[in-house]
Scaffold this motif. Structure first.
Motif, PDB file in Angstrom:
ATOM      1  N   SER A   2       0.793  -1.256  -0.122  1.00 28.30           N
ATOM      2  CA  SER A   2      -0.118  -0.030  -0.052  1.00 28.30           C
ATOM      3  C   SER A   2       0.819   1.451   0.079  1.00 28.30           C
ATOM      4  O   SER A   2       2.165   1.206   0.071  1.00 28.30           O
ATOM      5  N   ASN A   3       0.162   2.214  -0.286  1.00 30.53           N
ATOM      6  CA  ASN A   3       0.971   3.493  -0.092  1.00 30.53           C
ATOM      7  C   ASN A   3       1.503   3.769   1.013  1.00 30.53           C
ATOM      8  O   ASN A   3       0.928   3.370   2.327  1.00 30.53           O
ATOM      9  N   PHE A   4       2.624   4.505   1.432  1.00 29.42           N
ATOM     10  CA  PHE A   4       3.041   5.027   2.691  1.00 29.42           C
ATOM     11  C   PHE A   4       1.866   6.041   3.387  1.00 29.42           C
ATOM     12  O   PHE A   4       1.049   6.677   2.590  1.00 29.42           O
ATOM     13  N   VAL A   5       1.854   6.107   4.476  1.00 26.92           N
ATOM     14  CA  VAL A   5       1.049   6.825   5.340  1.00 26.92           C
ATOM     15  C   VAL A   5       1.647   7.916   5.656  1.00 26.92           C
ATOM     16  O   VAL A   5       2.561   8.119   6.361  1.00 26.92           O
ATOM     17  N   PHE A   6       0.557   9.092   5.417  1.00 28.15           N
ATOM     18  CA  PHE A   6       1.172  10.464   5.902  1.00 28.15           C
ATOM     19  C   PHE A   6       1.012  10.549   7.261  1.00 28.15           C
ATOM     20  O   PHE A   6       0.207  10.324   8.092  1.00 28.15           O
ATOM     21  N   VAL A   7       2.030  11.473   7.798  1.00 27.79           N
ATOM     22  CA  VAL A   7       2.076  11.801   9.208  1.00 27.79           C
ATOM     23  C   VAL A   7       2.093  13.327   9.386  1.00 27.79           C
ATOM     24  O   VAL A   7       2.896  13.969   8.826  1.00 27.79           O
ATOM     25  N   ILE A   8       1.337  13.934  10.301  1.00 27.20           N
ATOM     26  CA  ILE A   8       1.692  15.308  10.764  1.00 27.20           C
ATOM     27  C   ILE A   8       1.841  15.211  12.174  1.00 27.20           C
ATOM     28  O   ILE A   8       1.305  14.399  12.915  1.00 27.20           O
ATOM     29  N   ASP A   9       2.421  16.209  12.683  1.00 24.56           N
ATOM     30  CA  ASP A   9       2.840  16.521  14.210  1.00 24.56           C
ATOM     31  C   ASP A   9       1.640  17.137  14.820  1.00 24.56           C
ATOM     32  O   ASP A   9       0.368  17.417  14.298  1.00 24.56           O
ATOM     33  N   THR A  10       1.790  17.606  16.020  1.00 23.13           N
ATOM     34  CA  THR A  10       0.500  18.007  16.805  1.00 23.13           C
ATOM     35  C   THR A  10       0.155  19.471  16.400  1.00 23.13           C
ATOM     36  O   THR A  10      -1.002  19.811  16.550  1.00 23.13           O
ATOM     37  N   THR A  41      -4.069   9.418   6.809  1.00 22.32           N
ATOM     38  CA  THR A  41      -2.975  10.320   7.533  1.00 22.32           C
ATOM     39  C   THR A  41      -3.265  10.139   9.036  1.00 22.32           C
ATOM     40  O   THR A  41      -4.696  10.191   9.526  1.00 22.32           O
ATOM     41  N   ILE A  42      -2.226  10.169   9.866  1.00 16.99           N
ATOM     42  CA  ILE A  42      -2.438  10.096  11.170  1.00 16.99           C
ATOM     43  C   ILE A  42      -1.743  11.333  11.844  1.00 16.99           C
ATOM     44  O   ILE A  42      -0.854  11.889  11.089  1.00 16.99           O
ATOM     45  N   ILE A  43      -2.192  11.883  12.908  1.00 18.09           N
ATOM     46  CA  ILE A  43      -1.432  12.985  13.707  1.00 18.09           C
ATOM     47  C   ILE A  43      -0.945  12.328  14.850  1.00 18.09           C
ATOM     48  O   ILE A  43      -1.567  11.879  15.817  1.00 18.09           O
ATOM     49  N   LEU A  44       0.190  12.702  15.265  1.00 22.79           N
ATOM     50  CA  LEU A  44       0.978  12.360  16.555  1.00 22.79           C
ATOM     51  C   LEU A  44       0.224  13.075  17.666  1.00 22.79           C
ATOM     52  O   LEU A  44      -0.019  14.251  17.752  1.00 22.79           O
ATOM     53  N   LYS A  45       0.399  12.479  18.736  1.00 24.85           N
ATOM     54  CA  LYS A  45       0.089  13.086  20.093  1.00 24.85           C
ATOM     55  C   LYS A  45       1.186  13.857  20.965  1.00 24.85           C
ATOM     56  O   LYS A  45       0.876  14.098  21.986  1.00 24.85           O
ATOM     57  N   ALA A  46       2.402  13.500  20.329  1.00 27.40           N
ATOM     58  CA  ALA A  46       3.691  14.050  20.860  1.00 27.40           C
ATOM     59  C   ALA A  46       4.486  14.889  19.840  1.00 27.40           C
ATOM     60  O   ALA A  46       4.232  14.462  18.705  1.00 27.40           O
ATOM     61  N   ASP A  47       5.162  15.738  20.381  1.00 22.71           N
ATOM     62  CA  ASP A  47       6.098  16.615  19.246  1.00 22.71           C
ATOM     63  C   ASP A  47       7.105  15.683  19.031  1.00 22.71           C
ATOM     64  O   ASP A  47       7.652  14.981  19.708  1.00 22.71           O
ATOM     65  N   VAL A  48       7.534  15.693  17.719  1.00 22.29           N
ATOM     66  CA  VAL A  48       8.612  15.067  17.224  1.00 22.29           C
ATOM     67  C   VAL A  48       9.607  16.057  16.536  1.00 22.29           C
ATOM     68  O   VAL A  48       9.264  16.776  15.720  1.00 22.29           O
ATOM     69  N   ILE A  49      11.037  16.103  17.014  1.00 23.87           N
ATOM     70  CA  ILE A  49      11.808  16.852  16.255  1.00 23.87           C
ATOM     71  C   ILE A  49      12.875  15.868  15.700  1.00 23.87           C
ATOM     72  O   ILE A  49      13.313  15.069  16.117  1.00 23.87           O
ATOM     73  N   GLY A  50      13.132  16.056  14.100  1.00 25.31           N
ATOM     74  CA  GLY A  50      14.307  15.315  13.617  1.00 25.31           C
ATOM     75  C   GLY A  50      14.326  15.769  12.076  1.00 25.31           C
ATOM     76  O   GLY A  50      13.522  16.382  11.630  1.00 25.31           O
TER      77      GLY A  50
END
Length: 424
Positions: A2-10, A41-50
């Motif tokens: 399947s296609n990759f899943v999009f991710v967005i931060d908080t 698309t999923i949204i993270l529940k914590a900030d991610v820096i990278g």
């Protein structure tokens, strides 16, 4: 795959897309939630820096379907095919025109005809063509919000018209380069409908043939080229077309007419692509282009299947490609309905009146919902798009048919109406 899943931060900023398995793990452990169903698309529940890996958005605009691909390095991580509704728009405009004309001829209530009070602005496109530009831009904007896109590559011209009509325009290196044959063959396949010009046979290897033999002074201009099967090409040899088709005047007339046909079809397609290119340049991202011949050359060299989304991935300069998805998102433009308040029959006479209120109990026609009915004659689970009524009794269009009389109390929203339908 399947296609990759999009991710967005908080803060709804795009992050690197991830594989479906990792997205499923984040959802199961409660570290993320579903933000959007299409594209998923999923949204993270914590900030991610990278650090983020740059992604290139590639487009292959077409008259019926536009191919979309996201390429990260050498990896194709997302593919989609956007089906346009240009023909539906054209049919609706023609229907409206005929209804108004009929009412004027019958001297009933009608909208006065307007002819000289409207001036088409510079760069005007017919609504069916403008629709292709707008829908493509809509999805470019959506993907820019969901992925860290750093540049856009578009197939600007299907055919290099100057090279086809005048091979000497850019010197010997250009006209005899590895792409020259691809440009000409792809154009001839479209011009001659992928069949032999002399006998009409299809599904057989076709050869580029000079209408006026080169041995008798014929040129390499595209207006002097056609397609022929091996048998017809050998049979014609160095004969002139008048001599070869002396006993087939109808075929001779058709070939001579089609050979002189102007490049207006390709020009119309290219003009739409230019309009799209100019709008893409307004996104503040670097925009590069490639031709259809280069796309086909890349696809053939990499031994990829002929699909719209893989064509998009092959646009522009490509060295290597790894296909990490085999299940593109199929997007079909369905429109947002009509503003017409008075429904008419096929003769233009009013038959029904539409309510101004479109949202009922939090739903509107076209929403994708799931309904689990626990009582009554319609017990069961249903998934599909709904037809809303003010009474609260909805119809659900499922894959197995239309289910009528489902109460709004059993409906749970999956994806709000956005003018598109989706599939895989």
């Amino acid at each position: 795959m399947s296609n990759f899943v999009f991710v967005i931060d908080t803060h709804k900023r795009p992050l690197d897309p991830i594989r479906p398995g990792l997205a499923r793990k984040l959802l199961t452990t409660g570290k993320a939630a579903v933000f959007k169903r299409y594209p998923f698309t999923i949204i993270l529940k914590a900030d991610v820096i990278g650090p983020q890996k740059p992604i290139i958005l590639k487009l292959d605009p077409g008259s019926q379907t536009t191919g979309i691909a996201l390429v990260q390095g050498e990896n194709i991580i997302f593919g989609a095919e956007l089906a346009h509704r240009g023909q539906a728009i054209k049919a609706s405009l023609e229907s409206r025109r005929s209804l108004r004309r009929g009412r004027r001829n019958r001297h009933t209530r009608y909208r006065p005809a307007r002819f000289l009070n409207r001036v088409r602005p510079k760069g005007w496109l017919a609504p069916s063509l403008q629709h292709r530009v707008e829908t493509t831009l809509t999805w470019v904007t959506k993907l820019m919000k969901l992925a860290p896109i750093v540049s856009i590559v578009q197939e600007l011209v299907r055919f290099d018209l100057q090279q086809l009509e005048n091979p000497e325009i850019s010197g010997i290196e250009y006209q005899q380069g590895v792409l020259c044959g691809y440009e000409i063959r792809e154009y001839l396949l479209n011009k001659w409908d992928r069949k032999c010009a002399y006998c009409g046979i299809t599904d057989t290897p076709l050869q580029v043939e000079h209408i006026h033999p080169k041995a008798k002074g014929g040129s390499n201009r595209v207006s002097n080229l056609c397609l022929a099967c091996d048998a017809c090409n050998k049979k014609k040899g160095t004969q002139g077309i008048e001599q070869f088709l002396s006993k087939k005047p109808e075929v001779l007339k058709r070939i001579q007419s089609q050979a002189k046909r102007p490049l207006k079809d390709a020009t119309a397609v290219n003009s739409t692509r230019w309009a799209l290119f100019n709008r893409l340049c307004m996104t503040d991202l670097p925009v590069s282009t490639g031709s259809g011949g280069l796309t086909k050359f890349n696809r053939t060299r990499l031994n990829l299947a002929k699909t719209h989304w893989l064509d998009a991935a092959c646009v522009g300069k490509v060295e290597e490609l790894k296909v990490l998805t085999s299940q593109p998102l199929l997007i079909k433009a369905a429109g947002h309905g009509t503003r017409q308040m008075c429904g008419t029959d096929r003769f233009g006479f009013p038959t029904r009146h539409k309510s101004r209120k479109q949202i009922h109990f939090g739903f509107q026609t076209g929403d994708l919902v799931s309904a689990t009915v626990t009582a009554g004659k319609k017990v069961g689970s249903y998934v599909g798009r709904i037809l809303c009524r003010a009474s609260g009794s909805f119809d659900i269009a499922t894959a197995k048919g239309r289910i009528a009389g489902i109460s709004h109390k059993y409906c749970q929203p999956i994806h709000k109406k956005d003018g598109y339908s989706y599939g895989f």
